[in-house]
Design an enzyme around this catalytic site. Structure first.
Site, mmCIF file in Angstrom:
data_model
loop_
_atom_site.group_PDB
_atom_site.id
_atom_site.type_symbol
_atom_site.label_atom_id
_atom_site.label_comp_id
_atom_site.label_asym_id
_atom_site.label_seq_id
_atom_site.Cartn_x
_atom_site.Cartn_y
_atom_site.Cartn_z
ATOM 1 N N GLU A 1 0.813 -1.226 0.000
ATOM 2 C CA GLU A 1 0.000 0.000 0.000
ATOM 3 C C GLU A 1 0.845 1.274 0.000
ATOM 4 O O GLU A 1 0.622 2.206 0.780
ATOM 5 C CB GLU A 1 -0.970 -0.029 1.184
ATOM 6 C CG GLU A 1 -1.933 -1.206 1.107
ATOM 7 C CD GLU A 1 -2.835 -1.350 2.313
ATOM 8 O OE1 GLU A 1 -3.727 -2.219 2.263
ATOM 9 O OE2 GLU A 1 -2.645 -0.612 3.311
ATOM 10 N N GLU B 1 -7.090 -9.839 -2.448
ATOM 11 C CA GLU B 1 -7.769 -9.902 -1.138
ATOM 12 C C GLU B 1 -9.262 -9.624 -1.299
ATOM 13 O O GLU B 1 -9.843 -8.833 -0.554
ATOM 14 C CB GLU B 1 -7.158 -8.882 -0.165
ATOM 15 C CG GLU B 1 -5.658 -8.973 0.008
ATOM 16 C CD GLU B 1 -5.089 -7.881 0.903
ATOM 17 O OE1 GLU B 1 -5.855 -7.320 1.726
ATOM 18 O OE2 GLU B 1 -3.886 -7.579 0.782
#
Length: 577
Positions: free
Chosen positions: A346, A453
């Protein structure tokens, strides 16, 4: 019954035409380009429902919203376009009102140039009550044309204004060849099914002969897929170590996983200098015993809230040493056992290491990871790139720019890189048209894309939205792997349960089970024709085939693999006369 040995030979060729002899083409245009071109390409779909999309009639039919003005521009070669100037607000723009129909999928595209520098330009759909819906963006430049590709799934029937947005009001926005193409839900599903047939399956021809090489007409060919060739997996957590029910539930469905937290830094070194891989090691052992591949998640995390507490106050020099030790420790421990790693997680939304160690921090860590394991796939993993168009931090164009920066860092050119898109969708209806356009843009990098995910927020439509997302991902030519984040209730996934306490499937779990079954060929029975030939389209994967001739009572069993590298394979098998 006689059992004969089989001779298997694969021949590959490329089909350029369909069974009816016409060129096979998709109604949807998956193409995109992120190159800045000297001249814009034609409007996709001829402009769709946009009138005067190429501005051959000047600015006829086009209006302006806000302050400023629009005028016609003409290039040196006579190409006409529209020019937005004297802007004072980010949404000062040309405008075109169109009617959207509820449930319809709309793909948007336009060619954009700006008068100076490089700026983000986005398409925005403005409703009559003032709601702004972002539909996509591009990084536009001076002196060349950039493609803006996006989309919207209409959740209402009403008119909307099409606007362009750029925060830098000092630049002029030049626009050409605009398109807004509607597709019904039925047409969209047809795109998906045709794409699946093209990119997830291959044609296989069986040629069966007797030992004397004469055609074994009438031979019965039974094919059974023993393993899928497409990586479709599920997240796993430590609860699996103490629940045989969870173990059986998982191993019976999936051959791919990513641990939710157990390999993360805060799990393996909660206290500085005290590493503990006990749980992660046990989970790796379970996965190996059950033939489950593991995708590593993650080495470092740019979000300071997701790092061990003791890391926060380290001075830069000590932080560099600690992060380097961490990277070497976890990668060396599981070297050769994982299919890939999220290196700096991220790093579009967060920048802890960049702020502490400099702008090239992520790039440097990828370089370290690459030199430790040159053959391991290294992912850049992010959220909201496909889920949420309003999040401007991690759009497809910004994702691409960041990954290109990492790969252009000295020594990183040969990294085996991949695109990781988390896919954490809310409980609201997903904008599948925007999702597809983002995948189209990222596809231009030529790298494998994985959804890493996937989950959907709790709500009455969770199962349906999950199915919509998974179908879109599986059907897209560039998506080469999917991992969902969910599990049985005992696993503790708080967003998306796939089974209850008795391991009975929830509505979302039923969707997963249905698609697992749908995306494999199962058992098929064929009969060889007078030439000993039989043809079938099979999903990529491993197969066991039994061939039996009812007249001679002879049979043989063979194994073979169908892969994406061969559009058409021929399998030669021989049985006794």
């Amino acid at each position: 019954m006689k059992i004969a040995e089989a001779r298997v030979l694969f021949l590959s060729c490329i089909f350029l035409v369909s069974g009816h002899g016409s060129i096979f083409a998709f109604p949807y245009d998956y193409s995109a380009t992120t190159k800045c071109l000297a001249a814009p390409k034609r409007a996709q779909y001829g402009g769709g429902i946009i009138v005067n999309p190429q501005f051959n009639q000047g600015t006829k039919g086009w209006n302006f919203t806000g302050k400023g003005a629009i005028r016609e521009g003409v290039s040196e070669d006579g190409n006409r376009f529209i020019l937005v100037h004297n802007r004072t607000d980010s949404l000062d723009s040309f405008s075109r009102t169109v009617q959207l129909e509820k449930g319809t999928f709309y793909t948007f595209s336009a060619w954009i140039q700006i008068s100076k520098g490089s700026e983000t330009v986005a398409v925005v759909f403005k409703t009559s009550d003032g709601k702004l819906i972002r539909g996509g963006e591009t990084i536009a430049k001076q002196g060349c044309w950039s493609l803006l590709k996006g989309g919207i799934v209409a959740q209402f029937t009403r008119p909307v204004e099409i606007l362009l947005e750029s925060k830098n009001t000092s630049v002029e926005i030049w626009v050409d060849n605009i398109s807004l193409q509607p597709f019904t839900a039925k047409q969209w599903r047809s795109h998906q099914e045709k794409s699946i047939e093209k990119v997830r399956k291959s044609k296989v021809t069986f040629q069966v002969t007797f030992a004397n090489r004469t055609a074994a007409a009438g031979a019965i060919i039974s094919t059974e897929q023993t393993m899928s060739g497409y990586p479709f997996g599920c997240g796993m957590n430590h609860q699996i170590l103490t629940s045989t029910g969870y173990q059986e539930w998982f191993a019976s469905r999936f051959k791919l996983t990513s641990f939710t937290n157990e390999m993360k830094w805060y799990s393996t070194e909660n206290k500085q200098g005290e590493e503990n891989y006990t749980i992660a090691d046990a989970m790796v052992k379970f996965a190996k015993q059950n033939g489950i591949s593991i995708r590593g998640h993650n080495i470092l995390w740019d979000n300071p809230k997701m790092l061990p507490d003791w890391v926060m106050d380290l001075p830069p020099e000590e932080l560099q040493k600690a992060a380097t030790r961490r990277l070497k420790s976890v990668m060396s421990r599981y070297a050769g056992q994982l299919i890939g790693w999220d290196v700096v997680n991220e790093n579009l939304h967060f920048r802890f290491f960049e702020d502490k160690l400099g702008e090239n921090a992520s790039s440097a860590f990828y370089s370290m990871a690459y030199h430790l394991e040159p053959n391991t796939t290294l992912f850049m993993n992010e959220y909201n790139t496909i889920e949420y168009s309003k999040d401007q931090a991690a759009t497809a164009s910004k994702y691409k720019k960041k990954l290109e920066e990492i790969l252009s860092f000295p020594g990183n050119a040969h990294i085996k890189a991949a695109i990781g898109l988390e896919g954490h969708f809310s409980s609201a209806q997903p904008n599948i048209a925007y999702m597809r356009s983002s995948l189209d843009i990222l596809r231009t990098m030529g790298l494998p894309i994985w959804l890493t995910e996937v989950d959907v927020g709790k709500g009455p439509n969770q199962a349906q939205y999950l199915e919509d997302i998974l179908r879109e991902a599986f059907s897209h030519p560039a998506v080469e792997g999917i991992i969902i984040f969910g599990g049985p209730e005992i696993s503790g996934f708080d967003v998306m349960n796939l089974a209850d306490t008795e391991f009975a499937a929830t509505p979302a779990g039923k969707v997963v089970d249905k698609l697992i079954d749908e995306w494999k060929s199962g058992t098929r029975k064929l009969r060889a024709d007078s030439r000993g030939l039989a043809q079938v389209s099979l999903f990529h994967g491993d197969y066991k085939v039994e061939i039996y001739h009812p007249l001679t009572n002879s049979s043989t069993t063979i194994s073979f693999k169908v892969t994406k590298e061969t559009e058409h394979s021929t399998v030669f098998a021989q049985i006794d006369a």
